[in-house]
Design a protein around this motif. Sequence first.
Motif, short mmCIF file in Angstrom:
data_model
loop_
_atom_site.label_atom_id
_atom_site.label_comp_id
_atom_site.label_asym_id
_atom_site.label_seq_id
_atom_site.Cartn_x
_atom_site.Cartn_y
_atom_site.Cartn_z
N PHE A 44 1.03 -1.11 0.12
CA PHE A 44 0.18 0.37 0.31
C PHE A 44 1.22 0.94 -0.15
O PHE A 44 2.30 1.10 0.43
CB PHE A 44 -1.04 -0.16 1.23
N ASP A 45 0.07 2.26 -0.61
CA ASP A 45 1.49 3.46 -0.69
C ASP A 45 2.58 2.97 -0.67
O ASP A 45 3.27 3.82 -0.70
CB ASP A 45 1.71 4.50 0.68
N GLU A 46 2.98 2.68 -2.09
CA GLU A 46 4.21 2.03 -2.39
C GLU A 46 5.40 2.60 -2.90
O GLU A 46 6.44 2.52 -2.91
CB GLU A 46 4.39 0.38 -3.50
N LEU A 84 -1.83 -0.25 9.79
CA LEU A 84 -2.96 -0.27 8.70
C LEU A 84 -3.43 -1.29 8.45
O LEU A 84 -2.56 -3.23 7.88
CB LEU A 84 -2.49 0.51 7.65
N LYS A 85 -4.72 -1.71 9.29
CA LYS A 85 -5.38 -3.01 8.79
C LYS A 85 -5.40 -3.62 7.74
O LYS A 85 -5.41 -3.41 6.82
CB LYS A 85 -6.74 -2.89 9.42
N ASP A 108 -7.97 4.76 7.74
CA ASP A 108 -9.46 4.43 6.14
C ASP A 108 -8.33 4.47 5.07
O ASP A 108 -8.89 4.93 3.73
CB ASP A 108 -10.85 4.99 5.70
N GLU A 109 -7.02 4.33 5.38
CA GLU A 109 -6.68 4.24 3.78
C GLU A 109 -5.98 6.22 3.40
O GLU A 109 -5.70 5.83 2.09
CB GLU A 109 -7.24 2.93 2.52
N ALA A 136 -6.71 4.34 16.39
CA ALA A 136 -5.48 4.03 16.13
C ALA A 136 -4.56 3.88 16.22
O ALA A 136 -4.01 2.56 16.53
CB ALA A 136 -6.25 4.39 13.83
N ILE A 137 -3.92 4.23 16.88
CA ILE A 137 -3.07 4.43 17.77
C ILE A 137 -3.34 3.32 18.63
O ILE A 137 -2.40 2.58 19.34
CB ILE A 137 -2.68 5.88 18.69
#
Length: 259
Positions: A44-46, A84-85, A108-109, A136-137
Amino acid sequence: MVIDLHNHTPLCNHAHGSIEMYVQKAIEKKIDVFGFSDHAPMHFDEAYRMSFLQMDAYEQEVLHVKEKYHDTIDVLLAYEVDFLKGYIDERVLSRRVDYFIGSVHFLDEWGFDNPTFIGEYQNKNIDEIWEGYFEAIEAMAKQNLFDIVGHLDLIKIFNFLPKKEIRTIATPAIKAIKKANMCIELNAAGFRKPIQEQYPSGSLMELIAEHDIPITFGSDAHALEHIGFCYDEIKSIATHYGYKKCAMFQQRERKMVNF
């Protein structure tokens, strides 16, 4: 001792200067312990991180400069891992490193710290954004995967602040970090961003100190001029909140040293 545990390399595709140049600059800055913690790969976000195929080369080069300069500086090997899930990868978590920094850069991306996507702040309730971030933290801490919380309140980067009390929003996450026995970095990169202050803020530093959570230091360098950036300032902030020691790591074992 001067400790700087959060630093990147060109492999993340948004940092400049070679690994050896970073070490040489750290020596010039009289840093005693210098950690490379480049962005770990994930699917993701590579574009903003190394690939899985580059991990061996990254580790080998860091270990090379560690040996080459061992008489002058202690170089550590680490990764900054995005929590990130659905994207946490065992191929990263199984690496033999000195420490892992766990960070949240996405909700959420949505890459909330990327200026390209800053307009999304206008489409959401700011309190809900902050609450989602610290949830999220908290979830990251409860995974017990990482050693350091990276830039705890990164969500403030563009100076969009909540109406609710920040301490109230952050307290459950702070309690989870304490229970997970993680430490929190004082990250100087915020001084280079619109918020114009360190991560975490003074009010959160107060909360962290109340919970007796250990700290460490990071310049979050993406360029040579960032190395050791505002170290005196973040050291002074730590002292103000009663800290005299900070964390360093060797093979995932934390050691507290005077700063």
